[in-house]
Motif scaffolding. Structure first.
Motif, short mmCIF file in Angstrom:
data_model
loop_
_atom_site.label_atom_id
_atom_site.label_comp_id
_atom_site.label_asym_id
_atom_site.label_seq_id
_atom_site.Cartn_x
_atom_site.Cartn_y
_atom_site.Cartn_z
N PHE A 180 0.83 -1.20 0.00
CA PHE A 180 0.00 0.00 0.00
C PHE A 180 0.86 1.25 0.00
N GLY A 181 2.01 1.20 0.67
CA GLY A 181 2.93 2.33 0.66
C GLY A 181 3.45 2.64 -0.74
N HIS A 182 3.70 1.61 -1.53
CA HIS A 182 4.13 1.80 -2.91
C HIS A 182 2.99 2.36 -3.76
N VAL A 183 1.82 1.80 -3.61
CA VAL A 183 0.67 2.20 -4.42
C VAL A 183 0.31 3.65 -4.16
N GLY A 184 0.53 4.13 -2.94
CA GLY A 184 0.23 5.51 -2.60
C GLY A 184 0.91 6.50 -3.54
N ALA A 185 2.11 6.17 -3.99
CA ALA A 185 2.83 7.06 -4.92
C ALA A 185 2.08 7.17 -6.25
#
Length: 140
Positions: free
Chosen positions: A56-61
């Motif tokens: 989810f941290g990656h997708v946030g970008a």
């Protein structure tokens, strides 16, 4: 099985991004903000809740710009067409579409995504949007 017409319901558009899709997008659009190698390391998501949060941290970008959502939508439409999906409902995160900046901006961004999706549907698939606003948060 691919010959049967299908429907995809309750699909979170920000949830379809996987390393293969991110890599395909980045080949066409090098400015796509996902580090594919780091993103690949958090797969499979089922390993742990921590892996999910890392994903989810990656997708946030990728949620930062409407253009990124357009590229994800385009890739996902191609996947759905290959599986003979004829109807899809995508959940869109309200926060990403500018609801906090005002209803007008959210409408404009949603309309821009709608136009992009319409262009790629090509009469082979019907995609509808459901905008998700958390029940525990005010829209603004």
């Amino acid at each position: 099985m691919n010959n049967l017409p299908k429907a995809e319901l309750h699909c979170h558009l920000d949830g379809v991004l996987d390393p293969e899709m991110a890599q395909a997008i980045q080949q066409e659009h090098p400015e796509f903000p996902i580090d594919v190698q780091a993103f690949r390391r958090v797969y499979p998501l089922s390993r742990s809740m921590e892996a999910f949060f890392q994903w989810f941290g990656h997708v946030g970008a990728a949620e930062a710009e409407l253009e990124y959502f357009c590229w994800i939508a385009e890739q996902h439409i191609q996947r759905l067409k290959a599986q003979n999906v004829r109807y899809a409902e995508w959940l869109l995160p309200a926060g990403t579409f500018g609801l906090r900046q005002g209803v007008q901006q959210a409408l404009e961004r949603t309309h821009a995504l709608r136009q992009h999706v319409d262009k790629h549907e090509n009469g082979q698939i019907q995609v509808e949007f459901v905008v998700g606003v958390g029940r525990n948060r005010p829209p603004g």
